[in-house]
Design a protein around this motif. Structure first.
Motif, PDB file in Angstrom:
ATOM      1  N   LEU A 178       0.825  -1.210   0.000  1.00  0.00           N
ATOM      2  CA  LEU A 178       0.000   0.000   0.000  1.00  0.00           C
ATOM      3  C   LEU A 178       0.857   1.257   0.000  1.00  0.00           C
ATOM      4  N   ALA A 179       1.971   1.214   0.752  1.00  0.00           N
ATOM      5  CA  ALA A 179       2.870   2.373   0.787  1.00  0.00           C
ATOM      6  C   ALA A 179       3.518   2.612  -0.572  1.00  0.00           C
ATOM      7  N   LEU A 180       3.925   1.545  -1.225  1.00  0.00           N
ATOM      8  CA  LEU A 180       4.520   1.680  -2.558  1.00  0.00           C
ATOM      9  C   LEU A 180       3.496   2.201  -3.560  1.00  0.00           C
ATOM     10  N   GLY A 181       2.243   1.768  -3.405  1.00  0.00           N
ATOM     11  CA  GLY A 181       1.202   2.228  -4.316  1.00  0.00           C
ATOM     12  C   GLY A 181       0.892   3.705  -4.199  1.00  0.00           C
ATOM     13  N   GLY A 187       3.928   4.519  -8.692  1.00  0.00           N
ATOM     14  CA  GLY A 187       3.625   3.751  -7.496  1.00  0.00           C
ATOM     15  C   GLY A 187       2.836   2.483  -7.747  1.00  0.00           C
ATOM     16  N   SER A 188       1.819   2.555  -8.598  1.00  0.00           N
ATOM     17  CA  SER A 188       0.985   1.372  -8.858  1.00  0.00           C
ATOM     18  C   SER A 188       1.787   0.261  -9.524  1.00  0.00           C
ATOM     19  N   TRP A 189       2.713   0.616 -10.409  1.00  0.00           N
ATOM     20  CA  TRP A 189       3.534  -0.388 -11.087  1.00  0.00           C
ATOM     21  C   TRP A 189       4.538  -1.011 -10.116  1.00  0.00           C
ATOM     22  N   ILE A 190       5.128  -0.192  -9.263  1.00  0.00           N
ATOM     23  CA  ILE A 190       6.075  -0.720  -8.281  1.00  0.00           C
ATOM     24  C   ILE A 190       5.360  -1.643  -7.294  1.00  0.00           C
ATOM     25  N   SER A 191       4.167  -1.237  -6.868  1.00  0.00           N
ATOM     26  CA  SER A 191       3.385  -2.060  -5.951  1.00  0.00           C
ATOM     27  C   SER A 191       3.008  -3.393  -6.599  1.00  0.00           C
TER      28      SER A 191
END
Length: 381
Positions: A178-181, A187-191
């Motif tokens: 959630l933090a990465l997102g 952010g969404s791709w990293i999450s």
């Protein structure tokens, strides 16, 4: 005269020393070769994540596995039905309703029905998946079944500690995701990429536990084969994006037994990440991947750090504050396994590092310090 003789021999001795220095410098694959290998390993992972023929064959050939899969399927279907019954039926009816009871019916529904059903589903699904994994391991490896803790007081404490630590690790993984997102733009791709590795970890966790791998060994094994495990976890991560919140967890739990069976029959690559393409000329020459492509991806660094922090706050495992490497700590290792320092690791350290460990240490020095290593793999004494 002797001075004249030494001056005559100096070109030869200089050339000989230059040859020795050059042979001691590590050999690297090109960037193109390294990327090609990573893509090959990723394609292997995606193929082994679609081995539905293995799932069908295993389920139809064993009654115990088939029974646990059906129970998991029915229970998780009930969870999904309960979740979408609220989202699609109850919530539209009571949305912005003037009556207080109608406005809060969703809260009552969650507390009195949805959360208990999901909680029971998680507990029972974990038990059934554990049975599926053990039975699949026995069918594949015969009597070399998973090591079981003795039914004693200490054994029960170890089982409770392992289960509690696993729950903590799942929660911290969700928090990190959630933090990465929340990171802007990417952010969404990293999450999503992080969830691919997390899902792959939990699919293979039963295999590693059956082989008595410690937490440090499991994390390192995944991080050093990051391309393969990213691809293996990709399908399950896509499934987890079909819904939202609890629905994603229920979708993953629905498919989890199948991915466990696939993981039991999978063969992660490469066998040696620090020497993925051995030289055909010399067996003692280590050919490292290109320095531009990381050998080990620190996927779980933040998760393990949070676990360490939680364990130390709760004072689980006794001694806190002693740290080992960057990805795992002594505190979390004790909390997860319910024991102290492993005896097999102590004996292995006393015997001295193996050539593979020497090569890994060489790669770590290259990656962490940015300096060129000075020695490759040495022969065994």
């Amino acid at each position: 005269m002797s001075r004249q003789s030494s001056s005559i021999q100096s070109p030869y001795s200089y050339s000989h020393q230059h040859q020795l220095s050059r042979s001691a410098y590590p050999t690297f694959l090109s960037l193109q070769e390294t990327i090609q290998l990573q893509l090959t390993w990723a394609s292997r992972g995606i193929l082994e994540a679609f081995r539905w023929d293995v799932v069908v064959k295993t389920a139809t050939s064993d009654r115990e596995i088939r029974s646990n899969i059906l129970k998991s399927l029915l229970l998780n279907s009930l969870s999904l039905t309960s979740i979408y019954a609220f989202d699609l039926l109850l919530q539209p009816l009571v949305h912005n309703h003037p009556n207080w009871l109608h406005r809060n019916v969703g809260w009552f529904y969650r507390v009195l029905w949805l959360f208990p059903v999901v909680g029971v589903s998680y507990y029972l699904n974990s038990s059934w998946c554990n049975l599926i994994a053990k039975r699949s391991f026995i069918l594949q490896h015969g009597n070399r079944a998973a090591h079981q803790q003795p039914v004693t007081y200490n054994g029960m404490l170890t089982m409770l500690a392992t289960s509690a630590y696993r729950t903590v690790m799942i929660l911290t993984s969700v928090i990190v995701s959630l933090a990465l997102g929340s990171i802007p733009f990417a952010g969404s791709w990293i999450s999503f990429a992080f969830m691919c590795w997390v899902n792959a970890y939990y699919c293979f966790e039963f295999v590693w536990v059956a082989r008595n791998s410690s937490l440090a060994q499991r994390v390192r094994h995944l991080e050093e084969r990051w391309a393969y495990y990213f691809a293996f976890g990709f399908p399950s991560a896509v499934i987890c994006t079909c819904g939202s919140g609890l629905a994603n967890a229920a979708f993953f739990a629905l498919m989890f037994p199948a991915f466990i069976i696939m993981a039991m029959h999978a063969q992660p690559v490469p066998q040696d990440p620090y020497n993925p393409a051995p030289s055909t000329e010399s067996m003692n020459t280590v050919r490292f991947p290109s320095p531009l492509v990381p050998i080990r991806m620190p996927v779980f660094t933040i998760v393990i750090w949070l676990n360490d922090l939680i364990v130390r706050v709760l004072s689980v495992g006794g001694s806190a504050g002693v740290r080992h490497r960057r990805t795992t700590s002594y505190t979390t290792e004790q909390a997860e396994e319910g024991t102290g320092v492993e005896l097999k690791n102590i004996s292995r350290t006393a015997r001295g590092p193996s050539p593979v460990i020497q090569a890994r240490g060489l790669g770590d020095r290259l990656l962490n310090n940015g300096k060129a290593p000075i020695a490759g793999r040495r022969k065994k004494d």
